[in-house]
Design an enzyme around this catalytic site. Structure first.
Site, PDB file in Angstrom:
ATOM      1  N   GLY A 257       0.983  -1.062   0.216  1.00 43.34           N
ATOM      2  CA  GLY A 257      -0.092   0.020   0.024  1.00 43.34           C
ATOM      3  C   GLY A 257       0.793   0.930   0.074  1.00 43.34           C
ATOM      4  N   CYS A 264       7.354   6.385  14.863  1.00 43.91           N
ATOM      5  CA  CYS A 264       8.543   5.222  15.436  1.00 43.91           C
ATOM      6  C   CYS A 264       9.124   4.801  14.685  1.00 43.91           C
ATOM      7  CB  CYS A 264       7.838   4.065  15.762  1.00 43.91           C
ATOM      8  SG  CYS A 264       6.832   4.799  17.478  1.00 43.91           S
TER       9      CYS A 264
HETATM   10  P1  NAD Z   1       5.200  11.790  21.843  1.00 46.35           P
HETATM   11  O1  NAD Z   1       6.025  12.665  21.655  1.00 46.35           O
HETATM   12  O2  NAD Z   1       3.687  11.062  22.083  1.00 46.35           O
HETATM   13  O3  NAD Z   1       5.052  12.104  24.393  1.00 46.35           O
HETATM   14  C1  NAD Z   1       6.500  12.160  24.477  1.00 46.35           C
HETATM   15  C2  NAD Z   1       6.572  13.580  25.790  1.00 46.35           C
HETATM   16  O4  NAD Z   1       7.149  13.329  26.507  1.00 46.35           O
HETATM   17  C3  NAD Z   1       5.782  14.840  25.591  1.00 46.35           C
HETATM   18  O5  NAD Z   1       4.348  14.840  25.960  1.00 46.35           O
HETATM   19  C4  NAD Z   1       6.192  15.341  25.856  1.00 46.35           C
HETATM   20  O6  NAD Z   1       5.641  16.760  26.094  1.00 46.35           O
HETATM   21  C5  NAD Z   1       7.126  14.954  26.908  1.00 46.35           C
HETATM   22  N1  NAD Z   1       8.139  15.371  27.638  1.00 46.35           N
HETATM   23  C6  NAD Z   1       9.483  15.977  26.792  1.00 46.35           C
HETATM   24  N2  NAD Z   1      10.091  16.627  27.795  1.00 46.35           N
HETATM   25  C7  NAD Z   1      10.347  15.689  28.540  1.00 46.35           C
HETATM   26  C8  NAD Z   1      10.539  16.192  29.605  1.00 46.35           C
HETATM   27  N3  NAD Z   1      12.251  16.018  29.794  1.00 46.35           N
HETATM   28  N4  NAD Z   1      10.634  15.787  31.012  1.00 46.35           N
HETATM   29  C9  NAD Z   1       8.881  15.063  30.865  1.00 46.35           C
HETATM   30  N5  NAD Z   1       8.089  15.358  29.690  1.00 46.35           N
HETATM   31  C10 NAD Z   1       9.134  14.947  28.786  1.00 46.35           C
HETATM   32  O7  NAD Z   1       6.195  10.408  22.198  1.00 46.35           O
HETATM   33  P2  NAD Z   1       5.951   9.194  21.499  1.00 46.35           P
HETATM   34  O8  NAD Z   1       4.841   8.542  20.740  1.00 46.35           O
HETATM   35  O9  NAD Z   1       4.470   8.365  23.309  1.00 46.35           O
HETATM   36  O10 NAD Z   1       6.937   8.182  22.165  1.00 46.35           O
HETATM   37  C11 NAD Z   1       7.466   7.785  22.946  1.00 46.35           C
HETATM   38  C12 NAD Z   1       9.017   7.536  22.850  1.00 46.35           C
HETATM   39  O11 NAD Z   1       8.112   5.939  22.689  1.00 46.35           O
HETATM   40  C13 NAD Z   1       9.699   7.576  22.176  1.00 46.35           C
HETATM   41  O12 NAD Z   1      11.181   6.451  21.962  1.00 46.35           O
HETATM   42  C14 NAD Z   1       9.037   6.541  20.382  1.00 46.35           C
HETATM   43  O13 NAD Z   1       9.880   6.194  19.769  1.00 46.35           O
HETATM   44  C15 NAD Z   1       8.703   5.116  22.033  1.00 46.35           C
HETATM   45  N6  NAD Z   1       7.563   4.529  21.230  1.00 46.35           N
HETATM   46  C16 NAD Z   1       6.587   4.712  21.164  1.00 46.35           C
HETATM   47  C17 NAD Z   1       5.252   4.124  20.972  1.00 46.35           C
HETATM   48  C18 NAD Z   1       3.773   4.890  19.735  1.00 46.35           C
HETATM   49  O14 NAD Z   1       3.861   3.535  19.447  1.00 46.35           O
HETATM   50  N7  NAD Z   1       3.727   6.005  20.142  1.00 46.35           N
HETATM   51  C19 NAD Z   1       5.756   2.682  20.811  1.00 46.35           C
HETATM   52  C20 NAD Z   1       6.821   2.279  21.134  1.00 46.35           C
HETATM   53  C21 NAD Z   1       7.988   3.139  22.248  1.00 46.35           C
END
Ligand code: NAD
Length: 462
Positions: A257, A264
């Site tokens: 697709g 990620c």
């Molecule tokens: P996101 O951007 O939705 O959330 C990150 C959060 O961290 C934000 O709310 C931001 O305000 C906060 N933040 C930034 N700096 C900060 C600090 N110093 N203190 C406190 N909070 C702070 O990102 P996400 O999608 O939740 O991803 C987070 C991590 O998890 C990444 O490394 C990502 O690769 C990993 N991950 C994400 C998923 C997914 O499906 N979204 C799945 C597995 C792993």
């Protein structure tokens, strides 16, 4: 246990609510006051099925609170790090600024003996560096890495019933103790006999990076086959069904697709390559560069297919793009292929009316020049081509013979960019139908007993 979750985005907010539902006392910490205000009221700041109910239940039960002040989490026994690790603006590597800031803030407050648990996706070697920083501030503290595999759209289930749990721990007795602490925390999750693996910090970081590299490769593999099918007149959905019956290959994640996107996979395969290059082993992952390029080519291909279906020119034509989120059941538009196609069409002069069941507001922030509409019928009004760009069930279940739909469009032409529609039903209802990797004209002898081509969207990993 008393725990904190630092970073309450797509991963952290779900993790915090999930941990509270297991009976722990949870403080979520985030630097974004608007997000914290919503979460503190038990409201989800983004679309994730099941999350609003879970948040409200746990906030009301008094087990879950949110704050912008890290000192309010000072008495936690375990601190999860769930902040973002986006791609650097001018390079392929991960931007670790948020992780470093979170660790610096924690270092000021961490209690003796506490455990920091990383969940963010980080380049290999990061955990050991952060461990040194934490130990400098609090010598009796420790650090483990517990990579997260949740899929947006399924995040609540994936948090409470993951496929496996991985702990990266330090060597020796302290590592054994840290694994035991995590076992205690996840007792409710592990009870069903969930696979649980304990390993060194570096391997746990690599598990996450290689899982995403594999998934991205599988998707780009089938999209490469789609390119070959387009060049030869083959049908990639037939091909995927046929090879997918081989248990060594498997049908899941083999839907050709528009390719992968989101917060990620794209940035993770780039950061993985950048890190391994830095470590002097760049050629091991050079194939990921091709995986990335195949993926990005799909967006151009769909834009071109839309132009072809419109009769060869797109400037001044009205196009409806259905779906803007990078995947269904999410409002996440980070690196969204659907939004990419909509923007490309707009850039070459099409008038794009776009609609997504949940992601209009997020998309508008990134692409304000698209014309956002509140329903399918509104978006397709006067459209010369309709592009289904995200496989929401609302679109998969559209009735192609619906008089309202047929009356709304200027021409009954559809690009099924996700191969998620019933081609025969759309053609039977009079639509000119195009889809990636499938011949423009149907082949009368092509039949399959598998429902593979119409499988509901298989969610992208995080
Ligand atoms: P996101 O951007 O939705 O959330 C990150 C959060 O961290 C934000 O709310 C931001 O305000 C906060 N933040 C930034 N700096 C900060 C600090 N110093 N203190 C406190 N909070 C702070 O990102 P996400 O999608 O939740 O991803 C987070 C991590 O998890 C990444 O490394 C990502 O690769 C990993 N991950 C994400 C998923 C997914 O499906 N979204 C799945 C597995 C792993």
């Amino acid at each position: 246990m008393r725990i904190s979750v630092v970073g309450c985005g797509y991963l952290g907010a779900v993790h915090a609510a999930g941990m509270a539902s297991l009976g722990h006392d949870v403080t979520g910490v985030d630097v974004d006051p608007a997000k914290v205000a919503l979460l503190a009221r038990g409201e989800a700041p983004f679309h994730e099925p099941g999350l609003p109910e879970l948040l409200r239940e746990q906030v009301d039960a008094g087990r879950l609170r949110f704050t912008t002040d890290p000192s309010e989490a000072a008495d936690a026994e375990v601190h999860f790090i769930a902040v973002g690790t986006p791609q650097l603006p001018d390079a392929d590597a991960a931007d670790l600024r948020f992780v470093d800031a979170a660790i610096e803030a924690l270092a000021r407050h961490i209690a003796p003996g506490a455990l920091v648990v990383g969940k963010s996706t980080v380049p290999v070697g990061t955990a050991r560096r952060l461990l040194d920083r934490i130990r400098l501030a609090q010598p009796s503290a420790s650090l483990a890495w517990n990579p997260e595999f949740l899929r947006e759209g399924h995040a609540v289930r994936d948090t409470l019933a993951p496929d496996r749990v991985v702990y990266g721990v330090v060597a020796g007795e302290r590592g054994e103790r840290d694994a035991a602490i995590l076992d205690g925390l996840y007792a409710g999750v592990l009870a069903g006999g969930m696979p649980r693996m304990v390993m060194d910090l570096e391997t746990s970081e690599l598990v996450k990076a290689s899982a995403n590299a594999f998934l991205a490769t599988k998707i780009s593999f089938i999209n490469a086959m789609a390119e070959v099918c387009e060049a030869t007149g083959g049908d990639v959905t037939m091909l995927a069904d046929a090879i997918g019956f081989d248990a060594r290959i498997g049908r899941r994640f083999l839907n050709s697709g528009l390719g992968f996107g989101g917060g990620c996979l794209p940035k993770d395969i780039r950061a993985f390559q950048a890190r391994v290059e830095e470590l002097g082993s760049g050629k091991s992952l050079r194939f990921l560069d091709e995986v990335d390029k195949i993926n990005l080519r799909r967006r151009k291909r769909i834009a071109r297919m839309t132009r072809e279906l419109a009769g060869g020119t797109i400037a001044g034509r009205r196009v409806a793009v259905l779906g803007l989120a990078f995947k269904p059941d999410s409002d996440d538009v980070r690196d969204s292929p659907a939004l990419g196609v909509a923007s490309q069409l707009r850039a070459v002069g099409a008038t794009v009316r776009a609609y997504d069941p949940q992601a209009n507001a997020n998309a508008r922030r990134l692409a304000p020049d698209l014309d956002y509409r509140g329903s399918v019928l509104d978006a397709v009004e006067g459209a010369e081509v309709v592009v289904v760009a995200t496989e929401w069930s609302e679109f998969r279940e559209l009735d192609p013979a619906s008089p309202e739909l047929l009356a709304a469009v200027a021409h009954a032409r559809v690009v099924d960019a996700r191969n998620c529609l019933d081609r025969d039903a759309w053609r039977a209802a009079g639509w000119a139908y195009r889809a990636p990797g499938r011949p423009a004209e149907p082949d009368a002898v092509a039949t399959s007993t598998s429902a593979g081509a119409l499988l509901p969207a298989l969610a992208f990993a995080g």
